[in-house]
Scaffold this active site. Structure first.
Site, mmCIF file in Angstrom:
data_model
loop_
_atom_site.group_PDB
_atom_site.id
_atom_site.type_symbol
_atom_site.label_atom_id
_atom_site.label_comp_id
_atom_site.label_asym_id
_atom_site.label_seq_id
_atom_site.Cartn_x
_atom_site.Cartn_y
_atom_site.Cartn_z
ATOM 1 N N ASP A 61 21.326 -16.019 13.330
ATOM 2 C CA ASP A 61 20.018 -15.376 13.341
ATOM 3 C C ASP A 61 20.154 -13.928 13.791
ATOM 4 O O ASP A 61 19.589 -13.012 13.165
ATOM 5 C CB ASP A 61 19.075 -16.136 14.277
ATOM 6 C CG ASP A 61 17.675 -15.533 14.290
ATOM 7 O OD1 ASP A 61 16.976 -15.625 13.267
ATOM 8 O OD2 ASP A 61 17.295 -14.962 15.337
ATOM 9 N N ASP A 76 37.447 -14.342 28.374
ATOM 10 C CA ASP A 76 37.255 -13.410 27.274
ATOM 11 C C ASP A 76 38.399 -13.672 26.300
ATOM 12 O O ASP A 76 39.536 -13.247 26.509
ATOM 13 C CB ASP A 76 37.303 -11.969 27.780
ATOM 14 C CG ASP A 76 37.068 -10.952 26.667
ATOM 15 O OD1 ASP A 76 37.021 -11.373 25.486
ATOM 16 O OD2 ASP A 76 36.961 -9.753 26.967
ATOM 17 N N TYR A 115 37.056 -9.954 8.844
ATOM 18 C CA TYR A 115 36.793 -11.357 9.203
ATOM 19 C C TYR A 115 37.588 -12.290 8.295
ATOM 20 O O TYR A 115 38.264 -13.215 8.757
ATOM 21 C CB TYR A 115 35.295 -11.603 9.080
ATOM 22 C CG TYR A 115 34.822 -13.025 9.304
ATOM 23 C CD1 TYR A 115 34.860 -13.605 10.565
ATOM 24 C CD2 TYR A 115 34.272 -13.763 8.254
ATOM 25 C CE1 TYR A 115 34.384 -14.889 10.771
ATOM 26 C CE2 TYR A 115 33.787 -15.046 8.452
ATOM 27 C CZ TYR A 115 33.855 -15.611 9.722
ATOM 28 O OH TYR A 115 33.379 -16.884 9.924
#
Length: 258
Positions: free
Chosen positions: A195, A63, A156
């Site tokens: 997507d 992780d 981001y």
């Protein structure tokens, strides 16, 4: 062409999308490849695919939001193969947030995946290279949005812009160790993750990809296999002395206006 013959390559965040394409390309070019990710199923499926095709590959469960696990991903590769020659940081979190609605928790999630994980994976990999007095290469997958980006990508962009600075800083610091560190600012790319993102955050329906592609200069989104070929070149000796470069891999031209 054997561009990566016998090189030990770790692709962090490599179980799907661009990372998986890079892993496939690296195996094709002769590398021993490790891919890391949180979820064993896609990672182990990719490893099975690569080994069935005659490649050498392993899955590392990590992780990457946990800096210790980011470092441990490198340590596991070194334990298995005695060294690491190349590192690709391809994991990315693209969940949405603007300057006004981003919470501290969301901001920290972006920093953890998009900046902190690459930092500490690089720390561990470069330490191995320097400790062995051996050359090595690192490629960080960044984003063209790091130049400013869309309003809904504020955390981001903040994290990925930091990764640009880190890439150049580390490249400068370790050029005399012959460790070359470069970055790739990729544009809009056709991946499984994209997507899901378009459908989750922008109400996209089936067929959105074809509609979006038709509106782009090249008639398509960026393709993971094309990005992978470029990354393999940067990892290999064929990219020569290049270090500290952050290359815009996109069909939109920075500063160009219509």
């Amino acid at each position: 062409m054997g561009l990566l013959d016998d090189k030990v390559v770790l692709v962090n965040g490599g179980s799907q999308g661009v990372g998986a394409a890079i892993a496939r390309a690296a195996v094709r070019e002769g590398a021993v490849v490790a891919v890391s990710g949180r979820r064993p199923a896609p990672g182990e499926a990719l490893v099975a695919e690569l080994t069935a095709a005659g490649g050498k590959a392993m899955f590392v469960r990590a992780d990457l939001a946990d800096a210790d696990q980011a470092k441990a991903s490198v340590a596991e590769v070194v334990a298995a193969h005695g060294r690491i020659d190349c590192l690709v940081n391809s994991a990315g979190l693209t969940s949405r947030g603007t300057l006004l609605d981003t919470t501290p928790e969301l901001f920290d999630e972006h920093i953890a995946i998009n900046l902190k994980a690459p930092f500490f994976a690089m720390q561990a990999a470069v330490a191995d290279m320097v400790g062995r007095k051996a050359p090595g290469t690192v490629v960080n997958i960044i984003t063209s949005s790091a130049h400013g980006g869309q309003p809904f990508l504020a955390p981001y962009v903040a994290a990925k812009a930091g990764l640009i600075g880190l890439t150049r800083n580390a490249a400068h610091a370790h050029r005399w160790d012959r460790v070359r560190i470069n970055g790739l600012n990729i544009g809009w790319t056709a991946t499984e993750g994209e997507d899901a993102t378009q459908k989750a955050f922008h109400g996209a329906e089936d067929g959105w990809l074809e509609e979006a592609a038709a509106k782009l200069p090249m008639g398509k989104l960026g393709q993971p296999d094309e990005i992978a070929d470029f990354v393999v070149l940067l990892l290999s000796d064929r990219s020569g002395v290049v270090t500290g470069s952050v290359i815009d891999w996109d069909q939109n031209v920075l500063g160009g206006l219509d």
